[in-house]
Design a protein around this motif. Structure first.
Motif, short mmCIF file in Angstrom:
data_model
loop_
_atom_site.label_atom_id
_atom_site.label_comp_id
_atom_site.label_asym_id
_atom_site.label_seq_id
_atom_site.Cartn_x
_atom_site.Cartn_y
_atom_site.Cartn_z
N TYR A 1 10.11 15.48 17.74
CA TYR A 1 11.49 15.30 18.22
C TYR A 1 12.20 16.65 18.33
O TYR A 1 12.83 16.97 19.33
CB TYR A 1 12.21 14.35 17.26
CG TYR A 1 13.72 14.33 17.35
CD1 TYR A 1 14.38 13.61 18.33
CD2 TYR A 1 14.49 15.01 16.40
CE1 TYR A 1 15.76 13.58 18.40
CE2 TYR A 1 15.87 14.97 16.45
CZ TYR A 1 16.51 14.26 17.46
OH TYR A 1 17.87 14.24 17.52
N VAL A 2 12.08 17.49 17.28
CA VAL A 2 12.72 18.80 17.29
C VAL A 2 12.12 19.68 18.38
O VAL A 2 12.85 20.42 19.05
CB VAL A 2 12.59 19.46 15.89
CG1 VAL A 2 13.02 20.92 15.93
CG2 VAL A 2 13.39 18.69 14.87
N GLN A 3 10.82 19.59 18.60
CA GLN A 3 10.18 20.41 19.62
C GLN A 3 10.71 20.09 21.02
O GLN A 3 10.69 20.95 21.90
CB GLN A 3 8.66 20.20 19.60
CG GLN A 3 7.99 20.86 18.42
CD GLN A 3 6.51 20.54 18.36
OE1 GLN A 3 6.00 19.71 19.09
NE2 GLN A 3 5.80 21.22 17.47
N GLN A 4 11.19 18.88 21.23
CA GLN A 4 11.74 18.53 22.54
C GLN A 4 12.97 19.37 22.86
O GLN A 4 13.25 19.65 24.02
CB GLN A 4 12.10 17.03 22.59
CG GLN A 4 10.94 16.11 22.33
CD GLN A 4 9.72 16.45 23.15
OE1 GLN A 4 9.78 16.44 24.37
NE2 GLN A 4 8.62 16.77 22.49
N GLU B 1 13.41 22.50 21.64
CA GLU B 1 12.94 23.88 21.79
C GLU B 1 12.33 24.11 23.16
O GLU B 1 12.34 25.21 23.66
CB GLU B 1 11.94 24.21 20.69
CG GLU B 1 12.57 24.20 19.30
CD GLU B 1 11.57 24.25 18.17
OE1 GLU B 1 10.34 24.21 18.44
OE2 GLU B 1 11.99 24.32 17.02
N ALA B 2 11.78 23.05 23.75
CA ALA B 2 11.13 23.16 25.06
C ALA B 2 12.13 23.33 26.19
O ALA B 2 11.78 23.79 27.27
CB ALA B 2 10.26 21.92 25.31
N GLU B 3 13.36 22.93 25.98
CA GLU B 3 14.37 23.00 27.04
C GLU B 3 14.96 24.38 27.18
O GLU B 3 14.97 25.21 26.42
CB GLU B 3 15.49 21.99 26.76
CG GLU B 3 14.99 20.57 26.93
CD GLU B 3 16.11 19.55 26.74
OE1 GLU B 3 17.26 19.94 26.49
OE2 GLU B 3 15.82 18.38 26.86
N ALA C 1 21.57 19.21 20.46
CA ALA C 1 20.80 19.79 19.35
C ALA C 1 20.14 18.66 18.57
O ALA C 1 20.66 17.54 18.55
CB ALA C 1 21.72 20.59 18.44
N PRO C 2 19.01 18.95 17.93
CA PRO C 2 18.35 17.89 17.16
C PRO C 2 19.21 17.43 15.98
O PRO C 2 19.87 18.24 15.33
CB PRO C 2 17.05 18.53 16.68
CG PRO C 2 17.23 19.99 16.81
CD PRO C 2 18.28 20.21 17.85
#
Length: 128
Positions: free
Chosen positions: A121-124, A126-128, A51-52
């Motif tokens: 960074y947070v979007q990385q 969400e993309a998974e 998690a971020p």
């Protein structure tokens, strides 16, 4: 230890702490630009946490200048890779000195820069 390593270490030891950090940041930037620290090392690439990581709560000093703001932002966003911020941070700082941009505007631009990188960074995750 190679001759280059000796020279680099000798130079590093002669610099004040702030410039030592800048030199390390620049070295990390060069490593990232050349394909990352793992290129040719046989090491696995570092994986993202599950998690971020949230930003740290670091209080802003009302008297801080741009350099102190960068230090504060690095502590606020320790999860961000310095090498990815180096080029843009340098560009913002250049505006301060080359274009005589007011400190307050430079600090606002630095804060926006770090926030933008944090959103990426947070979007990385969400993309998974």
């Amino acid at each position: 230890m190679t001759e280059n390593e000796k020279r680099l270490l000798a130079a590093l030891e002669q610099l004040p702490e702030e410039q030592q950090e800048q030199l390390v940041d620049y070295a990390e930037f060069l490593v990232a630009r050349s394909g990352g620290a793992t290129a040719g090392s046989g090491e696995a690439a570092p994986s993202l946490p599950e998690a971020p990581e949230p930003p740290q709560d670091v209080e802003k000093d009302p008297e801080e200048g741009p350099v102190q703001a960068i230090k504060r932002l690095r502590h606020t966003y320790p999860m961000l890779e310095r090498s990815k911020l180096l080029d843009e941070t340098t560009s913002v700082m250049a505006k301060r000195y080359l274009q005589d941009k007011p400190e307050g505007e430079v600090i606002e631009e630095l804060e926006a820069l770090f926030e933008r990188h944090y959103r990426w960074y947070v979007q990385q995750f969400e993309a998974e």
